[in-house]
Design a protein around this motif. Sequence first.
Motif, PDB file in Angstrom:
ATOM      1  N   SER A  84     -11.690  60.165  18.748  1.00  0.00           N
ATOM      2  CA  SER A  84     -11.437  60.091  20.264  1.00  0.00           C
ATOM      3  C   SER A  84     -10.898  58.680  20.744  1.00  0.00           C
ATOM      4  CB  SER A  84     -12.521  60.489  20.867  1.00  0.00           C
ATOM      5  OG  SER A  84     -12.703  60.001  22.355  1.00  0.00           O
ATOM      6  N   ASP A  86     -11.481  57.800  23.812  1.00  0.00           N
ATOM      7  CA  ASP A  86     -12.237  57.555  24.788  1.00  0.00           C
ATOM      8  C   ASP A  86     -13.810  57.600  24.514  1.00  0.00           C
ATOM      9  OD1 ASP A  86     -10.350  59.523  26.658  1.00  0.00           O
ATOM     10  OD2 ASP A  86     -10.190  57.375  26.509  1.00  0.00           O
ATOM     11  N   ALA A 127     -10.183  56.117  31.610  1.00  0.00           N
ATOM     12  CA  ALA A 127     -10.076  57.328  30.624  1.00  0.00           C
ATOM     13  C   ALA A 127      -9.048  58.039  31.563  1.00  0.00           C
ATOM     14  CB  ALA A 127     -11.491  57.938  30.525  1.00  0.00           C
ATOM     15  N   HIS A 131      -5.196  59.389  29.926  1.00  0.00           N
ATOM     16  CA  HIS A 131      -5.142  60.868  30.165  1.00  0.00           C
ATOM     17  C   HIS A 131      -3.632  61.400  30.739  1.00  0.00           C
ATOM     18  CE1 HIS A 131      -6.349  65.040  29.254  1.00  0.00           C
ATOM     19  NE2 HIS A 131      -6.058  65.209  30.625  1.00  0.00           N
ATOM     20  N   ILE A 157     -10.265  65.712  28.901  1.00  0.00           N
ATOM     21  CA  ILE A 157     -10.446  64.226  28.600  1.00  0.00           C
ATOM     22  C   ILE A 157     -11.496  63.863  27.317  1.00  0.00           C
ATOM     23  CG2 ILE A 157     -10.692  61.648  29.141  1.00  0.00           C
ATOM     24  CD1 ILE A 157      -9.819  62.528  31.997  1.00  0.00           C
ATOM     25  N   VAL A 159     -14.196  62.421  25.756  1.00  0.00           N
ATOM     26  CA  VAL A 159     -15.290  61.390  25.580  1.00  0.00           C
ATOM     27  C   VAL A 159     -16.358  61.802  24.506  1.00  0.00           C
ATOM     28  CG1 VAL A 159     -14.578  60.823  27.974  1.00  0.00           C
ATOM     29  CG2 VAL A 159     -16.464  62.446  27.683  1.00  0.00           C
TER      30      VAL A 159
END
Length: 173
Positions: A84, A86, A127, A131, A157, A159
């Motif tokens: 990932s 984020d 973030a 994105h 997104i 996370v």
Amino acid sequence: MKVLNLQCTHQHSFEGWFASEDDFQNQLSRGMIECPMCADKSVQKLPSAPRLNLGGHPSGQDLADQGKQASSSRAVALSSAQGSHDVAAVTGAPSGRSPAEQAAFLKALRHVMAHTEDVGGRFAEEARRMHYGEQEARSIRGQTSAREAVELIEEGIDVMPLPLPAAVKDTLQ
């Protein structure tokens, strides 16, 4: 030098090195000892036996099994963190883990800390900017509320909540 086995109220086990029993008691009474996993300052000394070298060594298979367990824990933690862009940091840490699992967890956290930028409380904002293409994508970590993290996930997104003990920010020994 005394090496003591210590444990916090969340059952995280760790070692502490002290000049003497008095030194340990002094540091404990002043709140200078805390768990490296969760920063709990309520620490107790565990009973321990002296180490005796009697010439026996663990078998090669025992060492291989220990290595496999540690590397599989590490691989899970790192693949999640690396998969990932984020990373959201929240407090807490897994309890009831073996010392090898705790060590692998801390090693994975150090890797994340070394390879991400700390954006603090601006995590959700940063973030979203990445994105939606308003900012170049990079690996970040920071703090956000659980509600905000859910909203980020609903927006698509990526996370990942990451238990981040306060002690990880300092050099752990």
